[in-house]
Structures are given as C-alpha cells and as structure tokens.
Design a protein around this motif. Structure first.
Motif, PDB file in Angstrom:
ATOM      1  N   GLY A  98       0.812  -1.207   0.000  1.00  0.00           N
ATOM      2  CA  GLY A  98       0.000   0.000   0.000  1.00  0.00           C
ATOM      3  C   GLY A  98       0.846   1.258   0.000  1.00  0.00           C
ATOM      4  N   ASP A  99       0.250   2.339   0.422  1.00  0.00           N
ATOM      5  CA  ASP A  99       0.939   3.608   0.604  1.00  0.00           C
ATOM      6  C   ASP A  99       1.023   3.893   2.102  1.00  0.00           C
ATOM      7  OD1 ASP A  99       1.304   4.270  -2.166  1.00  0.00           O
ATOM      8  OD2 ASP A  99      -0.847   4.708  -2.266  1.00  0.00           O
ATOM      9  N   PRO A 100       1.976   4.718   2.525  1.00  0.00           N
ATOM     10  CA  PRO A 100       2.094   5.022   3.956  1.00  0.00           C
ATOM     11  C   PRO A 100       0.781   5.533   4.535  1.00  0.00           C
ATOM     12  CG  PRO A 100       4.029   5.795   2.782  1.00  0.00           C
ATOM     13  CD  PRO A 100       3.049   5.346   1.731  1.00  0.00           C
ATOM     14  N   ILE A 101       0.485   5.085   5.753  1.00  0.00           N
ATOM     15  CA  ILE A 101      -0.745   5.492   6.437  1.00  0.00           C
ATOM     16  C   ILE A 101      -0.505   6.827   7.132  1.00  0.00           C
ATOM     17  CG2 ILE A 101      -2.469   4.845   8.160  1.00  0.00           C
ATOM     18  CD1 ILE A 101      -1.579   1.926   7.765  1.00  0.00           C
ATOM     19  N   GLU A 102      -1.429   7.745   6.942  1.00  0.00           N
ATOM     20  CA  GLU A 102      -1.308   9.064   7.566  1.00  0.00           C
ATOM     21  C   GLU A 102      -1.926   9.039   8.964  1.00  0.00           C
ATOM     22  OE1 GLU A 102       0.206  11.702   6.309  1.00  0.00           O
ATOM     23  OE2 GLU A 102       0.702  10.781   4.372  1.00  0.00           O
ATOM     24  N   PHE A 103      -1.166   9.514   9.951  1.00  0.00           N
ATOM     25  CA  PHE A 103      -1.658   9.603  11.316  1.00  0.00           C
ATOM     26  C   PHE A 103      -1.504  11.039  11.819  1.00  0.00           C
ATOM     27  CE2 PHE A 103       0.046   5.202  11.128  1.00  0.00           C
ATOM     28  CZ  PHE A 103      -1.127   4.503  11.410  1.00  0.00           C
ATOM     29  N   ASP A 104      -2.550  11.566  12.415  1.00  0.00           N
ATOM     30  CA  ASP A 104      -2.455  12.843  13.124  1.00  0.00           C
ATOM     31  C   ASP A 104      -2.408  12.515  14.612  1.00  0.00           C
ATOM     32  OD1 ASP A 104      -2.667  15.332  14.262  1.00  0.00           O
ATOM     33  OD2 ASP A 104      -4.307  16.025  12.982  1.00  0.00           O
ATOM     34  N   LEU A 105      -1.219  12.137  15.091  1.00  0.00           N
ATOM     35  CA  LEU A 105      -1.103  11.654  16.462  1.00  0.00           C
ATOM     36  C   LEU A 105      -1.531  12.677  17.515  1.00  0.00           C
ATOM     37  CD1 LEU A 105       2.115   9.434  16.498  1.00  0.00           C
ATOM     38  CD2 LEU A 105      -0.269   8.727  16.557  1.00  0.00           C
ATOM     39  N   PRO A 106      -1.162  13.968  17.384  1.00  0.00           N
ATOM     40  CA  PRO A 106      -1.632  14.926  18.404  1.00  0.00           C
ATOM     41  C   PRO A 106      -3.159  14.971  18.516  1.00  0.00           C
ATOM     42  CG  PRO A 106       0.158  15.877  17.131  1.00  0.00           C
ATOM     43  CD  PRO A 106      -0.215  14.600  16.445  1.00  0.00           C
ATOM     44  N   ALA A 107      -3.849  15.021  17.374  1.00  0.00           N
ATOM     45  CA  ALA A 107      -5.314  15.060  17.401  1.00  0.00           C
ATOM     46  C   ALA A 107      -5.887  13.749  17.932  1.00  0.00           C
ATOM     47  CB  ALA A 107      -5.850  15.348  16.001  1.00  0.00           C
ATOM     48  N   MET A 108      -5.297  12.634  17.536  1.00  0.00           N
ATOM     49  CA  MET A 108      -5.777  11.340  18.003  1.00  0.00           C
ATOM     50  C   MET A 108      -5.552  11.184  19.508  1.00  0.00           C
ATOM     51  SD  MET A 108      -4.471   8.986  14.798  1.00  0.00           S
ATOM     52  CE  MET A 108      -5.296   7.468  15.248  1.00  0.00           C
ATOM     53  N   SER A 109      -4.452  11.739  20.008  1.00  0.00           N
ATOM     54  CA  SER A 109      -4.163  11.678  21.447  1.00  0.00           C
ATOM     55  C   SER A 109      -5.169  12.512  22.234  1.00  0.00           C
ATOM     56  CB  SER A 109      -2.741  12.172  21.722  1.00  0.00           C
ATOM     57  OG  SER A 109      -1.780  11.329  21.105  1.00  0.00           O
ATOM     58  N   GLU A 110      -5.469  13.690  21.740  1.00  0.00           N
ATOM     59  CA  GLU A 110      -6.447  14.541  22.417  1.00  0.00           C
ATOM     60  C   GLU A 110      -7.815  13.857  22.476  1.00  0.00           C
ATOM     61  OE1 GLU A 110      -6.702  18.426  20.753  1.00  0.00           O
ATOM     62  OE2 GLU A 110      -4.582  18.903  21.091  1.00  0.00           O
ATOM     63  N   MET A 111      -8.199  13.213  21.386  1.00  0.00           N
ATOM     64  CA  MET A 111      -9.479  12.517  21.357  1.00  0.00           C
ATOM     65  C   MET A 111      -9.471  11.348  22.340  1.00  0.00           C
ATOM     66  SD  MET A 111     -11.504  10.883  18.097  1.00  0.00           S
ATOM     67  CE  MET A 111     -11.653  12.524  17.375  1.00  0.00           C
ATOM     68  N   ALA A 112      -8.340  10.631  22.410  1.00  0.00           N
ATOM     69  CA  ALA A 112      -8.230   9.493  23.331  1.00  0.00           C
ATOM     70  C   ALA A 112      -8.348   9.957  24.783  1.00  0.00           C
ATOM     71  CB  ALA A 112      -6.899   8.776  23.111  1.00  0.00           C
ATOM     72  N   ILE A 113      -7.743  11.089  25.101  1.00  0.00           N
ATOM     73  CA  ILE A 113      -7.841  11.630  26.458  1.00  0.00           C
ATOM     74  C   ILE A 113      -9.288  11.970  26.789  1.00  0.00           C
ATOM     75  CG2 ILE A 113      -7.212  13.592  27.921  1.00  0.00           C
ATOM     76  CD1 ILE A 113      -4.500  13.637  26.427  1.00  0.00           C
ATOM     77  N   ALA A 114      -9.967  12.612  25.839  1.00  0.00           N
ATOM     78  CA  ALA A 114     -11.371  12.990  26.058  1.00  0.00           C
ATOM     79  C   ALA A 114     -12.244  11.754  26.229  1.00  0.00           C
ATOM     80  CB  ALA A 114     -11.860  13.841  24.899  1.00  0.00           C
ATOM     81  N   GLN A 115     -12.023  10.735  25.420  1.00  0.00           N
ATOM     82  CA  GLN A 115     -12.847   9.525  25.479  1.00  0.00           C
ATOM     83  C   GLN A 115     -12.621   8.729  26.757  1.00  0.00           C
ATOM     84  OE1 GLN A 115     -11.564   7.711  21.800  1.00  0.00           O
ATOM     85  NE2 GLN A 115     -13.319   8.513  20.647  1.00  0.00           N
ATOM     86  N   SER A 116     -11.420   8.860  27.339  1.00  0.00           N
ATOM     87  CA  SER A 116     -11.061   8.035  28.493  1.00  0.00           C
ATOM     88  C   SER A 116     -11.446   8.656  29.832  1.00  0.00           C
ATOM     89  CB  SER A 116      -9.554   7.768  28.479  1.00  0.00           C
ATOM     90  OG  SER A 116      -8.816   8.968  28.700  1.00  0.00           O
ATOM     91  N   ARG A 117     -11.956   9.880  29.824  1.00  0.00           N
ATOM     92  CA  ARG A 117     -12.207  10.584  31.089  1.00  0.00           C
ATOM     93  C   ARG A 117     -13.225   9.874  31.976  1.00  0.00           C
ATOM     94  NH1 ARG A 117     -12.076  16.471  28.243  1.00  0.00           N
ATOM     95  NH2 ARG A 117      -9.835  16.861  28.454  1.00  0.00           N
ATOM     96  N   ASN A 118     -14.172   9.227  31.382  1.00  0.00           N
ATOM     97  CA  ASN A 118     -15.218   8.573  32.171  1.00  0.00           C
ATOM     98  C   ASN A 118     -14.994   7.073  32.340  1.00  0.00           C
ATOM     99  OD1 ASN A 118     -16.685  11.016  32.472  1.00  0.00           O
ATOM    100  ND2 ASN A 118     -17.581  10.741  30.419  1.00  0.00           N
ATOM    101  N   ASP A 119     -13.816   6.582  31.942  1.00  0.00           N
ATOM    102  CA  ASP A 119     -13.528   5.154  32.085  1.00  0.00           C
ATOM    103  C   ASP A 119     -13.339   4.802  33.562  1.00  0.00           C
ATOM    104  OD1 ASP A 119     -13.681   4.808  29.413  1.00  0.00           O
ATOM    105  OD2 ASP A 119     -11.541   4.572  29.052  1.00  0.00           O
ATOM    106  N   SER A 120     -13.788   3.618  33.934  1.00  0.00           N
ATOM    107  CA  SER A 120     -13.647   3.190  35.325  1.00  0.00           C
ATOM    108  C   SER A 120     -13.272   1.712  35.420  1.00  0.00           C
ATOM    109  CB  SER A 120     -14.948   3.439  36.085  1.00  0.00           C
ATOM    110  OG  SER A 120     -16.020   2.733  35.473  1.00  0.00           O
TER     111      SER A 120
END
Length: 282
Positions: A214-236
């Motif tokens: 294939g072709d190299p996969i594009e990742f926006d790690l800073p944006a993905m990290s921010e989303m992961a932090i937001a999604q994990s706030r209510n994890d228990s």
C-alpha cells in the motif's frame, strides 16, 4: 543476560559483523529460492517499499505491517526480484515469537544475528524487548511486525490487531512511517496441515504468490491523542499499571489511542486484501 535472548548476538559489531553477513546471505538465498525460483511472485507497488527501504529521510524509522499466513512469510516475502535482501544494513528487524524462534541456543543465535527481536506472545506491550524495538526505531531502522499476532491460513478479513504495533508508533521518539502490506499464497507454499496435520518438511513449489504493497498510512497523532484523552475521562475499569507515555498519556488514554490506531491500520490492510482479491480475479 538470558541465554535464549542473546542481546549480544544482535549487535552489528558482533564478531565484526561476520555472523550477521553469513546468516543474512543464507536467509536471503532461501527467500529468493522460495519466492523467485520455485514459485512465482507478483508484487504490486514494489517501488514504494523499495524507495522507503533504500532512501527514506535519514533518521526516520519505518514500520511495515502485514498479515501472517505462514511461518515462511518472513523472510520469504522479501525474496521477490529486485529486493535488496542481501544487504545487512538495509535488512529489516522483525518481531519474532520467542516460543518458536528462540527455543534453544542455536535457534536464538541464528535468529538474533538475523535481526530478530524476541517477543513473548501474551506478554503485553511493556515487555522487555519492546524497549529494544523502540531502540531500533530510535536509530531510524526498519521494523516489520505481524500485528494479527499469529498465523491465519484462511482467506478471511483482517482480524482485530494486537496493540503492540500501535504502542510502538506512539512511543517511538521519532514517529515512524507506517506501510501496510498484504500477501496471499504463502499458505499454499507452507500449509500448516499438509500431511498428518503437520507442515511439509520443505516449501512447496509451483505456487502463485501475490504481494500487495500500500501507501504510507497518515496519522495525526496529536489530534488522536487529544481525542483518546477525552474519550477516556469517564472510564472506570481496573488498570494494570502501565507507565505514562512521554507526552503524558495515562493507561486509559493509551488504550483508547492504541485501539484507534490499530483499527486504522486494520482498515488499510483490509482494503489491500480486498484489492488483492479483485486483482487476482482480473
């Protein structure tokens, strides 16, 4: 140091590099024989892989990911015509199952000099030798992984990926280029249940192998990290003690991020698999 993991044998200056040259030459000859002489291999988009292996920007690591259809996938998938498989400096590092490739001192020495990193299946993303893999990436090296985690010989959709590869992408000091590859045909060259439920003693011949790059996969790690932090706030859920990443992600955020990254890689691989199927029918 463990007798089985032999970190010293993996060093490039071990005995002036002679054992590595011998092993890479022998393994390269085997791969060329399997893929280019006794079988027929077709490669789509080979130029992308060759360019990234030979001339990517200095210091930028490369991670290639592929499906896993036989015990021969690595090194045989690098044996196609035109690939510089005999060059010890360009040769990939690869994550290899400790229980298969490092069963005794002889195996350990050969696989270590052949640029293999032992991984304990089920040992988690923070096991000892994942740090070695990170060190190779920090040196700008090429690392190959099989993120499905085991051999699957049925022609089925790409399964949910293990988190190891995603964790390496996130934790690497320099974000690597990630290149997806899907192949088909090695399961016929080395079937798991050929005779009496066992593999054949030697690779089979007159088979057709297809490698779709294939072709190299594009990742926006800073944006993905921010989303992961937001999604994990209510994890228990209970934690198991993962350390924070260098950019401050706790275990809950890492789990979300690794899941998202792994799914993006899986989708890219599945698209290649579907393209390969249509390519084979045409």
């Amino acid at each position: 140091m463990s007798r089985r993991t032999m970190e010293w044998a993996a060093k490039s200056d071990h005995l002036h590099g002679i054992p590595r040259k011998v092993v890479i030459a022998a393994v390269g000859s085997f791969a060329k024989t399997v893929s280019s002489l006794i079988n027929t291999t077709f490669v789509h988009n080979a130029d992308t892989l060759l360019r990234l292996v030979r001339s990517r920007p200095k210091g930028i690591p490369l991670i290639t990911v592929s499906n896993h259809m036989s015990t021969l996938d690595d090194p045989a998938m690098w044996g196609f015509k035109g690939f510089p498989i005999f060059d010890t400096k360009l040769a990939r590092w690869v994550l290899a199952a400790e229980d298969i490739c490092f069963r005794n001192p002889l195996y350990s020495y050969v696989f270590r000099t052949g640029k293999c990193i032992p991984i304990t299946r089920g040992g988690g993303i923070y096991q000892k030798h994942m740090n070695e893999a990170l060190g190779r990436l920090n040196d700008g090296e090429w690392l190959h992984t099989f993120p499905e985690g085991k051999v699957h010989q049925d022609d089925a959709p790409i399964r949910r990926l293990k988190w190891g590869t995603a964790s390496l992408i996130v934790r690497a000091p320099i974000t690597p280029i990630v290149l997806p590859i899907v192949h088909h045909g090695f399961h016929e060259v080395m079937p798991e249940k050929y005779m009496f439920g066992r593999r054949p003693p030697l690779p089979l011949c007159n088979k057709k192998i297809n490698i779709i790059i294939g072709d190299p996969i594009e990742f926006d790690l800073p944006a993905m990290s921010e989303m992961a932090i937001a999604q994990s706030r209510n994890d228990s859920f209970p934690t198991i003690g993962w350390p924070r990443t260098s950019d401050g992600l706790d275990e809950a955020a890492q789990r979300h991020l690794y899941t998202t990254l792994s799914e993006k890689i899986r989708v890219a691989m599945e698209k290649l698999r579907c393209y390969g199927k249509s390519f084979l029918k045409s």
